[in-house]
Design a protein around this motif. Sequence first.
Motif, mmCIF file in Angstrom:
data_model
loop_
_atom_site.group_PDB
_atom_site.id
_atom_site.type_symbol
_atom_site.label_atom_id
_atom_site.label_comp_id
_atom_site.label_asym_id
_atom_site.label_seq_id
_atom_site.Cartn_x
_atom_site.Cartn_y
_atom_site.Cartn_z
ATOM 1 N N GLU A 32 33.005 43.305 34.670
ATOM 2 C CA GLU A 32 33.800 42.416 35.520
ATOM 3 C C GLU A 32 35.083 43.075 36.024
ATOM 4 O O GLU A 32 35.431 42.914 37.200
ATOM 5 N N PRO A 33 35.796 43.843 35.187
ATOM 6 C CA PRO A 33 36.960 44.555 35.731
ATOM 7 C C PRO A 33 36.613 45.536 36.852
ATOM 8 O O PRO A 33 37.444 45.803 37.718
ATOM 9 N N LEU A 34 35.384 46.053 36.864
ATOM 10 C CA LEU A 34 34.939 46.959 37.920
ATOM 11 C C LEU A 34 34.339 46.216 39.114
ATOM 12 O O LEU A 34 33.853 46.849 40.053
ATOM 13 N N GLY A 35 34.356 44.896 39.078
ATOM 14 C CA GLY A 35 33.795 44.127 40.179
ATOM 15 C C GLY A 35 32.289 44.032 40.138
ATOM 16 O O GLY A 35 31.650 43.785 41.169
ATOM 17 N N ILE A 36 31.701 44.223 38.950
ATOM 18 C CA ILE A 36 30.249 44.128 38.778
ATOM 19 C C ILE A 36 29.946 42.762 38.166
ATOM 20 O O ILE A 36 29.927 42.601 36.944
#
Length: 308
Positions: free
Chosen positions: A170-174
């Motif tokens: 989630e921090p990587l936008g996944i």
Amino acid sequence: MSQYLEPFLRRVQSENLNVIYAQVRTGGVVTEDYQAFPKKTRLNMMSVSKSVVSAGTGIALHEGLISLDESVCKAFEAYLPAVLSPQLEQLRVIHLLTMTSGLASALFFTDDPERYRVQDWISYFFHADFSDTPGTKFLYSNFNTYILNALIETRAGENMLEYLRHRLFEPLGIGNPDWTLCPKGHCYAANGLYLTIDEFGNFGQMLLEGGRYQGRQLVSAEYMAAATRKQVETQNRYPEGTPQSYGYGYQFWMTEIPDTFLCSGNYGQYCLVMPKRDTVICVMSLEGRNHKRIRDLLIETAKEWDPE
């Protein structure tokens, strides 16, 4: 398309190689972007998944779930054969990371028939033949990554997808990540993670920044520095001068370009990280004939490329 992608794609297309997506990031910004499909769909990242497991390993080490020098056998006592070989007794986590577990053979890969027949992959690994002292010889095997992943999942009490959901994905936008599971419910680990080219690029950007992304340290800088430099020689398996002969880190390949490293996956999934140029180049392909040629052209073009 401009500085890098135009000459790269020209070479790829002249050889009828099936590149679907390609992206260049310099200075943290997407500077070049190519897509053959109308939408940026997720593809199986194949062995790039190993590099993601490595990032998860760095997180697990930081959280104290595992240690590099701990015995792998002690963590899986229920799966061990009645008599342990001296080689298997010496197996440590570090050997799984560096593909130096001492296995006599690589066992099966994603598309091999055993992939569809073997039910218990952990038991299969521990009952295999270990012919070499761990740490002495490089042998690329999906099972090294899979067992490392299973160890982290056992300690975390959840599979790798869930373990990394809030820590990395989630921090990587996944969002809503997809990862294939083995018959026993462990992430396949060595393969089977699905990403879009943008998600792939975000992961590459984090690698470039030493585990940091958008101001947040997701994986320790110390671990990433170790993971992305040569930890083991690979020339016992690959002749000098071949693409795989430049050494291996913690689930990352070194390349012939100094101070660079590569995430590499079957059918043409590549992420070339070039810290001195502050650049990440990602390629996603569906090339069944000669995907290694895509890798060759990626490196060849990068050698010629001057972002200035």
